[in-house]
Design a protein around this motif. Structure first.
Motif, PDB file in Angstrom:
ATOM      1  N   PHE A 104       0.907  -1.538   0.055  1.00  0.00           N
ATOM      2  CA  PHE A 104       0.275  -0.150  -0.222  1.00  0.00           C
ATOM      3  C   PHE A 104       1.111   1.484  -0.646  1.00  0.00           C
ATOM      4  N   GLY A 105       2.099   1.659  -0.898  1.00  0.00           N
ATOM      5  CA  GLY A 105       2.322   2.389  -1.426  1.00  0.00           C
ATOM      6  C   GLY A 105       3.906   2.492   0.139  1.00  0.00           C
ATOM      7  N   ILE A 106       3.818   1.581   0.843  1.00  0.00           N
ATOM      8  CA  ILE A 106       5.148   2.070   2.120  1.00  0.00           C
ATOM      9  C   ILE A 106       5.966   0.985   1.526  1.00  0.00           C
ATOM     10  N   ARG A 107       7.311   1.358   2.099  1.00  0.00           N
ATOM     11  CA  ARG A 107       8.244  -0.202   1.555  1.00  0.00           C
ATOM     12  C   ARG A 107       8.117  -0.486   3.233  1.00  0.00           C
ATOM     13  N   MET A 108       8.128  -2.133   2.940  1.00  0.00           N
ATOM     14  CA  MET A 108       8.412  -3.170   3.801  1.00  0.00           C
ATOM     15  C   MET A 108       8.961  -4.124   4.329  1.00  0.00           C
ATOM     16  N   PRO A 109       9.795  -4.771   4.894  1.00  0.00           N
ATOM     17  CA  PRO A 109      10.524  -5.827   5.094  1.00  0.00           C
ATOM     18  C   PRO A 109       9.570  -7.254   4.914  1.00  0.00           C
ATOM     19  N   LEU A 110       9.443  -8.150   4.627  1.00  0.00           N
ATOM     20  CA  LEU A 110       8.252  -9.238   5.055  1.00  0.00           C
ATOM     21  C   LEU A 110       8.108 -10.222   6.046  1.00  0.00           C
ATOM     22  N   HIS A 111       8.898  -9.322   7.339  1.00  0.00           N
ATOM     23  CA  HIS A 111       9.116 -10.393   8.192  1.00  0.00           C
ATOM     24  C   HIS A 111       9.011  -9.439   9.643  1.00  0.00           C
ATOM     25  N   VAL A 112       8.570  -9.720  10.934  1.00  0.00           N
ATOM     26  CA  VAL A 112       8.351  -8.837  11.864  1.00  0.00           C
ATOM     27  C   VAL A 112       9.568  -8.246  12.162  1.00  0.00           C
ATOM     28  N   ALA A 113      10.351  -9.461  12.289  1.00  0.00           N
ATOM     29  CA  ALA A 113      11.364  -8.545  12.810  1.00  0.00           C
ATOM     30  C   ALA A 113      12.714  -9.464  12.409  1.00  0.00           C
ATOM     31  N   ASP A 114      13.891  -8.723  12.500  1.00  0.00           N
ATOM     32  CA  ASP A 114      15.599  -9.251  11.661  1.00  0.00           C
ATOM     33  C   ASP A 114      16.464  -8.519  12.555  1.00  0.00           C
ATOM     34  N   ILE A 115      16.166 -10.023  13.697  1.00  0.00           N
ATOM     35  CA  ILE A 115      17.646  -9.778  14.822  1.00  0.00           C
ATOM     36  C   ILE A 115      19.041 -10.302  14.424  1.00  0.00           C
ATOM     37  N   ASN A 116      19.719 -10.175  14.836  1.00  0.00           N
ATOM     38  CA  ASN A 116      21.103 -10.854  13.791  1.00  0.00           C
ATOM     39  C   ASN A 116      21.495 -12.209  15.134  1.00  0.00           C
ATOM     40  N   VAL A 117      20.886 -12.535  14.945  1.00  0.00           N
ATOM     41  CA  VAL A 117      21.182 -13.510  16.305  1.00  0.00           C
ATOM     42  C   VAL A 117      19.736 -14.909  15.676  1.00  0.00           C
ATOM     43  N   GLY A 118      19.212 -14.339  14.468  1.00  0.00           N
ATOM     44  CA  GLY A 118      17.651 -14.750  14.009  1.00  0.00           C
ATOM     45  C   GLY A 118      18.342 -16.573  13.659  1.00  0.00           C
ATOM     46  N   LEU A 119      18.896 -17.183  13.861  1.00  0.00           N
ATOM     47  CA  LEU A 119      19.350 -18.898  13.556  1.00  0.00           C
ATOM     48  C   LEU A 119      19.003 -19.138  15.308  1.00  0.00           C
ATOM     49  N   LEU A 120      19.831 -18.527  15.907  1.00  0.00           N
ATOM     50  CA  LEU A 120      20.163 -18.653  17.010  1.00  0.00           C
ATOM     51  C   LEU A 120      18.753 -18.955  17.860  1.00  0.00           C
ATOM     52  N   TYR A 121      18.402 -17.039  17.905  1.00  0.00           N
ATOM     53  CA  TYR A 121      16.395 -17.573  17.920  1.00  0.00           C
ATOM     54  C   TYR A 121      15.579 -18.675  17.329  1.00  0.00           C
ATOM     55  N   ILE A 122      15.801 -19.010  16.042  1.00  0.00           N
ATOM     56  CA  ILE A 122      14.819 -20.022  16.163  1.00  0.00           C
ATOM     57  C   ILE A 122      15.347 -21.521  16.675  1.00  0.00           C
ATOM     58  N   VAL A 123      16.500 -21.951  17.059  1.00  0.00           N
ATOM     59  CA  VAL A 123      16.953 -23.041  17.255  1.00  0.00           C
ATOM     60  C   VAL A 123      15.892 -22.751  18.675  1.00  0.00           C
ATOM     61  N   SER A 124      16.564 -22.142  19.710  1.00  0.00           N
ATOM     62  CA  SER A 124      15.776 -22.608  20.754  1.00  0.00           C
ATOM     63  C   SER A 124      14.923 -22.128  21.141  1.00  0.00           C
ATOM     64  N   ILE A 125      14.514 -20.904  20.471  1.00  0.00           N
ATOM     65  CA  ILE A 125      12.583 -21.055  20.882  1.00  0.00           C
ATOM     66  C   ILE A 125      12.019 -22.446  19.600  1.00  0.00           C
ATOM     67  N   ALA A 126      12.262 -23.067  19.253  1.00  0.00           N
ATOM     68  CA  ALA A 126      11.892 -24.071  18.638  1.00  0.00           C
ATOM     69  C   ALA A 126      11.924 -25.052  19.988  1.00  0.00           C
ATOM     70  N   SER A 127      12.763 -25.234  20.212  1.00  0.00           N
ATOM     71  CA  SER A 127      12.846 -26.914  21.111  1.00  0.00           C
ATOM     72  C   SER A 127      11.888 -26.356  22.736  1.00  0.00           C
ATOM     73  N   LEU A 128      11.731 -25.266  22.644  1.00  0.00           N
ATOM     74  CA  LEU A 128      11.017 -24.676  23.852  1.00  0.00           C
ATOM     75  C   LEU A 128      10.026 -25.943  23.668  1.00  0.00           C
ATOM     76  N   GLY A 129       9.259 -26.269  23.036  1.00  0.00           N
ATOM     77  CA  GLY A 129       7.999 -26.616  23.053  1.00  0.00           C
ATOM     78  C   GLY A 129       8.004 -28.252  23.330  1.00  0.00           C
ATOM     79  N   ILE A 130       9.179 -28.370  23.595  1.00  0.00           N
ATOM     80  CA  ILE A 130       9.079 -29.801  24.476  1.00  0.00           C
ATOM     81  C   ILE A 130       9.009 -30.277  25.933  1.00  0.00           C
ATOM     82  N   TYR A 131       8.572 -28.468  26.470  1.00  0.00           N
ATOM     83  CA  TYR A 131       8.577 -29.014  28.113  1.00  0.00           C
ATOM     84  C   TYR A 131       6.769 -29.004  27.573  1.00  0.00           C
TER      85      TYR A 131
END
Lengths: 339, 118
Positions: A104-131
């Motif tokens: 709608f006329g605004i330049r916008m990246p298509l992700h909610v957050a781009d953090i510099n430890v993205g992959l580490l975030y995924i690995v750590s958050i995804a394994s929390l579900g096991i609790y």
């Protein structure tokens, strides 16, 4: 204010609706693919070709009676599905669905957050579900769910080691943990990393099957041995939350694989200029296309392979995948230094 | 720097809110007619005599301990991998020493049968 609060909220809302729709139709797709493989039709009654089946399923799950067994630990029993679901949804925050796009006329990246430890975030958050899984099995105070949750946790931690080790070689290739930069590095090299790291993809994919308890590693849900898995005692909406999280996790595995190995939002053969015509298709469509092809492979594998035995599963994880992953890291590191 | 994490915090709150709202809505519309037999744990129709939380195999603990060791060592590799293209040979040699120690430990666990399940 608008930048920090409203924009993320809108993105999260869109993402949440997208995930829920994708999960609902992934379940239908799974039933259809299973049926076609077995020369059946699958769901056909609700809507044309069963297309409204997910809607019926959701309504059924919501209006079904939700039972708390008499011996169960009430609070933990209710908390467990929430603990499973929240990480499965929150992981999507760092997945880049496309490059900066005009919305709608605004330049916008298509992700909610781009953090510099993205992959580490995924690995750590995804394994929390096991609790949630292990608390759910424990709180049920029933034998089958308890056994299943033990199996699930042992299986997850075994394959987690191989997967996290494999991801090191991907970081070596990209030189960054940020999901956006990993895609951009594939763009810069004009190469999907799957062609440079086929072994890493294989380990990641097998580990992904095991971590989401998919066939042939679906021992925590082996109906013939455990009746239903760690959620045997669950019914109604709390079962629905487990179900939702399970399929959301599958989508996470496929989306992360797309980002790391299949160039994320890039078109096929990003270095070949002659295929520039393909750029007409927006990046996020490429992304979703690749993700669903990978998800189809998940379903295909389930329809094809028989279940592993538990000792075979452990042997594959600890004695095959981990040595392969370590060797892959060493070879990649040497290649980075030499080249 | 920390600004990038604000959307994630919002996402976590939204996800928790979503899960609770779904539970609350379903409880409001679903029936609840309880009786004693329905609330018994599933055990193929047999009345459970004992608590389900019995002792279970020691191997699960062993797997958990191995996981803690190997996963932490893997996490040490992450920052190294990010700056590998600057460290080059120095980084390579240093990490080979680290991985060497890891592999010795792994081989020891293998020989001792810690990786056997049966």
């Amino acid at each position: 204010m608008i930048e920090t609060l409203v924009v993320p909220l809108v993105k999260i809302a869109v993402l949440l609706v997208g995930i829920l729709t994708a999960v609902a139709y992934l379940v239908l797709l799974e039933r259809k693919v299973q049926a076609w493989v077995q020369v059946r039709l699958g769901p056909m009654r609700v809507g044309p070709h069963g297309l409204l089946q997910p809607v019926a399923d959701v309504i059924k799950l919501i209006i079904k009676e939700d039972i708390t067994p008499a011996r169960a630990d009430r609070w933990v029993y209710t908390l467990a599905p929430i603990i499973v679901l929240v990480p499965a949804l929150v992981v999507f925050a760092v997945i880049p669905f496309g490059p900066e796009t005009n919305v709608f006329g605004i330049r916008m990246p298509l992700h909610v957050a781009d953090i510099n430890v993205g992959l580490l975030y995924i690995v750590s958050i995804a394994s929390l579900g096991i609790y949630g899984t292990i608390l759910g099995g424990w709180a049920s105070n029933s034998k089958y769910p308890l056994l299943a949750s033990l199996r699930a946790s042992a299986q997850l931690v075994s394959y987690e080691v191989a997967v996290t080790m494999t991801l090191v070689s991907m970081i070596l290739m990209a030189g960054s943990l940020s999901m956006v930069e990993i895609v951009e590095s594939q763009q810069a090299r004009g190469l999907w990393f799957v062609f440079a790291q086929p072994l890493a993809f294989f380990i990641y994919f097998v580990g992904g099957l095991a971590e989401t308890n998919r066939a042939p590693f679906d021992l925590p849900e082996a109906e013939q041995e455990l009746t239903g898995g760690f959620h045997t005692e669950y019914s109604g909406i709390r079962f629905a939350l487990f179900f939702l999280a399970e399929y959301a996790n599958m989508i996470v595995i496929a989306a992360v694989a797309t980002t790391l190995f299949f160039g994320g939002w890039l078109r096929p053969f990003p270095s070949v200029a002659a295929l520039g015509l393909l750029d007409i298709v927006p990046g996020w469509i490429w992304f979703l296309l690749k993700t669903f092809v990978l998800l189809y492979v998940f379903l295909w594998v389930r329809a094809t392979l028989p279940r592993y035995r538990y000792d075979q599963l452990m042997r594959l994880g600890w004695k095959v995948l981990i040595p392969l992953a370590i060797a892959n890291v060493i070879v990649t590191a040497i290649a980075v230094v030499v080249l | 720097m920390l600004d990038a994490y604000v959307p994630i915090l919002i996402f976590i709150l939204v996800a928790i809110g979503f899960a609770i709202a779904l539970l609350w809505f379903a409880w409001a519309v679903s029936p609840s007619k309880f009786n004693r037999v329905k609330l018994e744990p599933y055990e193929c129709g047999i009345e459970p005599l004992t608590d389900a939380r019995d002792r279970y195999s020691i191997r699960y603990y062993l797997v958990a301990m191995l996981f803690v060791i190997f996963d932490i060592e893997t996490v040490f590799l992450y920052p190294w991998a990010v700056i590998m293209d600057e460290l080059l040979l120095f980084g390579l040699v240093e990490m080979m020493v680290f991985l060497g120690i890891l592999i010795v430990g792994y081989a020891y666990a293998w020989r001792k049968g810690a990786l056997e399940w049966a």
